[in-house]
Design a protein around this motif. Structure first.
Motif, mmCIF file in Angstrom:
data_model
loop_
_atom_site.group_PDB
_atom_site.id
_atom_site.type_symbol
_atom_site.label_atom_id
_atom_site.label_comp_id
_atom_site.label_asym_id
_atom_site.label_seq_id
_atom_site.Cartn_x
_atom_site.Cartn_y
_atom_site.Cartn_z
ATOM 1 N N ALA A 1 35.052 18.642 0.401
ATOM 2 C CA ALA A 1 34.157 19.109 1.456
ATOM 3 C C ALA A 1 33.672 20.525 1.161
ATOM 4 N N TRP A 2 34.570 21.378 0.667
ATOM 5 C CA TRP A 2 34.174 22.749 0.332
ATOM 6 C C TRP A 2 33.150 22.740 -0.813
ATOM 7 N N VAL B 1 35.073 30.029 10.402
ATOM 8 C CA VAL B 1 34.066 29.055 10.823
ATOM 9 C C VAL B 1 33.765 28.085 9.681
ATOM 10 N N ARG B 2 33.611 28.619 8.476
ATOM 11 C CA ARG B 2 33.328 27.755 7.327
ATOM 12 C C ARG B 2 34.476 26.775 7.068
ATOM 13 N N LEU B 3 35.698 27.246 7.215
ATOM 14 C CA LEU B 3 36.843 26.357 7.009
ATOM 15 C C LEU B 3 36.902 25.281 8.093
ATOM 16 N N ALA B 4 36.560 25.640 9.332
ATOM 17 C CA ALA B 4 36.546 24.653 10.411
ATOM 18 C C ALA B 4 35.487 23.587 10.164
ATOM 19 N N VAL B 5 34.308 24.000 9.712
ATOM 20 C CA VAL B 5 33.251 23.035 9.378
ATOM 21 C C VAL B 5 33.676 22.182 8.192
ATOM 22 N N CYS B 6 34.335 22.792 7.226
ATOM 23 C CA CYS B 6 34.873 22.053 6.081
ATOM 24 C C CYS B 6 35.836 20.974 6.553
ATOM 25 N N CYS B 7 36.680 21.315 7.515
ATOM 26 C CA CYS B 7 37.632 20.356 8.087
ATOM 27 C C CYS B 7 36.907 19.176 8.708
ATOM 28 N N ALA B 8 35.825 19.448 9.446
ATOM 29 C CA ALA B 8 35.049 18.371 10.065
ATOM 30 C C ALA B 8 34.382 17.499 9.017
ATOM 31 N N THR C 1 40.725 27.707 -2.193
ATOM 32 C CA THR C 1 40.210 28.154 -0.895
ATOM 33 C C THR C 1 40.853 27.404 0.258
ATOM 34 N N VAL C 2 41.038 26.099 0.092
ATOM 35 C CA VAL C 2 41.498 25.269 1.215
ATOM 36 C C VAL C 2 43.005 25.054 1.213
ATOM 37 N N PHE C 3 43.694 25.425 0.130
ATOM 38 C CA PHE C 3 45.103 25.042 0.011
ATOM 39 C C PHE C 3 45.964 25.620 1.120
ATOM 40 N N SER C 4 45.819 26.910 1.403
ATOM 41 C CA SER C 4 46.669 27.529 2.424
ATOM 42 C C SER C 4 46.413 26.963 3.821
ATOM 43 N N LEU D 1 44.571 18.285 9.603
ATOM 44 C CA LEU D 1 44.224 18.620 8.223
ATOM 45 C C LEU D 1 44.401 20.107 7.975
ATOM 46 N N MET D 2 43.954 20.944 8.908
ATOM 47 C CA MET D 2 44.015 22.394 8.723
ATOM 48 C C MET D 2 44.574 23.086 9.960
ATOM 49 N N ARG D 3 45.174 24.243 9.709
ATOM 50 C CA ARG D 3 45.550 25.153 10.782
ATOM 51 C C ARG D 3 44.889 26.495 10.507
ATOM 52 N N LEU D 4 44.188 27.010 11.510
ATOM 53 C CA LEU D 4 43.510 28.291 11.379
ATOM 54 C C LEU D 4 43.944 29.219 12.501
ATOM 55 N N SER D 5 43.812 30.502 12.265
ATOM 56 C CA SER D 5 44.090 31.507 13.279
ATOM 57 C C SER D 5 42.934 32.496 13.281
ATOM 58 N N LEU D 6 42.370 32.748 14.460
ATOM 59 C CA LEU D 6 41.235 33.660 14.555
ATOM 60 C C LEU D 6 41.672 35.117 14.549
ATOM 61 N N GLY D 7 42.731 35.423 15.274
ATOM 62 C CA GLY D 7 43.192 36.807 15.347
ATOM 63 C C GLY D 7 42.271 37.660 16.208
#
Length: 305
Positions: A255-256, A25-32, A272-275, A166-172
Motif C-alpha cells: 500500500a505504501w 495521516v499517510r500511515l492511516a490512509v496506507c492502512c485503509a 516505513t510500515v514495520f513499526s 493492522l496498525m497502531r498509531l499515536s498522534l501525541g
C-alpha cells in the motif's frame, strides 16, 4: 487522475483537520488501502475521534460511532432480533457495525466480552447472529481509539483482538505552532462538516485491488521474514510476530508503494510500515511502548537489506 494523485489530495484534506501530523495521516490512509483496521492510542482530547471522522468524510464512507463503556453489550454492536407484534415474528435489527467505517471510541473501556464482538467482523467481514451469517458492507474498516493503560477504568485488549488491527498509531500532543493554529482556527465540528468526499467507496475498493497486485520480489519477502524472525529471537520480547503479522507487513508495504506511485515494493516501504504494524503485537507490558519501539528499531538496524 492516478491513484497516487487521489491519495495525495485525500491526505492533504485530512491534514487540514489533523494539523501537523502528515506522517500519521499517510500511515492511516496506507492502512485503509491495505484493507486493515487501525488502532489509535493516545490521551483523551488529542484528536483521535476527529481523525477517524475526517477519514470517513474524505472517502465518502458510511460510518457509525459507538462509545465503548463497561456496560456495553455485544448485541449493542452487532444487532438483535426484535419481536414484531403485528405478525408475531422476530425481525433482525442490524447494529451499528453494519457500516463501512466503524468507529469504536475508547474500545478498552468495554469489557473483553463486548470487545470480542468485533473479532469475527474484523477478520471475516461478517457477523454470525442466532445461527445466521450476515455480510458487512464493503469496504469495511474499524478505527478504534483507546486510552493509555495508566488511566483508570480500562481493560487490556486481548491478544487476539490486537492482532486484528493492522496498525497502531499515536498522534501525541501538537507542536506549539500547530496548537496555536488549532486554537485560532475554525471550530472542529464545522471544519469536518465542510469536508467534501475526494474518493468514493468504489475508488477505495479499486485502490485496495491495485494494492494486492503490487509486485514483491522473493528478496523482499526474505527481508520481511528476517525482520519478523528477528522479533522472535530478540531478548526484549517474550513472543515474536505471527505469520498474520508478517502478511500485514507485506500488505502495508504494498500500500505504501502505491502511495509513492510504484507498482512494486522496495525495502524502504517495509521499513516505513514495520513499526506501526509490529508495535502493538510485541509487548507483554503494553504500557511501555517506548522500549518496544526501541527494540523494533534495533531489529531494523540489525537486519541487512
Amino acid at each position: 487522475m492516478t491513484v497516487k494523485q487521489q491519495i495525495d489530495q485525500a491526505v492533504e484534506q485530512i491534514c487540514s483537520i489533523v494539523i501537523d501530523k502528515e506522517q500519521e495521516v499517510r500511515l492511516a490512509v496506507c492502512c485503509a488501502l491495505a484493507g486493515g483496521h487501525l488502532l489509535l492510542e493516545d490521551l483523551p482530547g488529542t484528536g483521535k475521534t476527529t481523525f477517524a471522522s475526517a477519514i470517513a468524510k474524505t472517502f465518502d464512507l458510511t460510518n457509525s460511532r459507538v462509545q465503548f463503556t463497561n456496560d456495553l453489550l455485544p448485541s449493542d454492536i452487532t444487532g438483535v432480533s426484535v419481536f414484531q407484534p403485528h405478525n408475531g415474528e422476530f425481525a433482525f435489527k442490524p447494529g451499528p457495525v453494519f457500516t463501512q467505517l466503524f468507529l469504536a471510541d475508547e474500545i478498552n473501556r468495554a469489557s473483553p466480552k463486548s470487545q470480542s464482538a468485533l473479532l469475527e467482523a474484523m477478520e471475516e467481514h461478517q457477523v454470525s447472529i442466532e445461527g445466521e451469517t450476515r455480510n458487512l458492507p464493503q469496504p469495511f474498516l474499524v478505527v478504534a481509539t483507546q486510552n493509555p493503560f495508566e488511566q483508570t477504568g480500562v481493560y487490556p485488549l486481548p491478544e487476539a483482538q490486537l492482532d486484528r488491527f493492522l496498525m497502531r498509531l499515536s498522534l501525541g500532543y501538537a507542536a506549539k505552532e500547530a496548537e496555536l493554529k488549532i486554537l485560532a482556527g475554525e471550530d472542529v465540528r464545522s471544519a469536518l462538516q465542510a469536508l467534501s468526499p475526494l474518493m468514493t467507496s468504489d475508488d477505495l475498493i479499486s485502490a485496495q485491488t491495485a494494492v494486492r497486485s503490487v509486485t514483491a520480489s522473493d528478496d523482499l519477502l526474505d527481508y520481511i521474514y528476517e525482520l519478523v524472525n528477528g522479533t522472535r529471537t530478540h531478548s526484549g520480547f517474550s513472543t515474536g510476530l505471527s505469520t498474520r503479522a508478517a502478511q500485514g507487513v507485506l500488505s502495508a508495504a504494498k500500500a505504501w508503494a502505491i502511495m509513492q506511485g510504484r507498482d512494486y515494493a522496495v525495502p524502504a516501504d517495509v521499513q516505513t510500515v514495520f513499526s506501526p504494524v509490529a508495535v502493538h503485537r510485541l509487548s507483554s507490558n503494553r504500557s511501555d511502548t517506548n522500549v518496544v519501539s526501541e527494540n523494533i528499531q534495533q531489529i531494523l538496524d540489525a537486519v541487512a537489506v
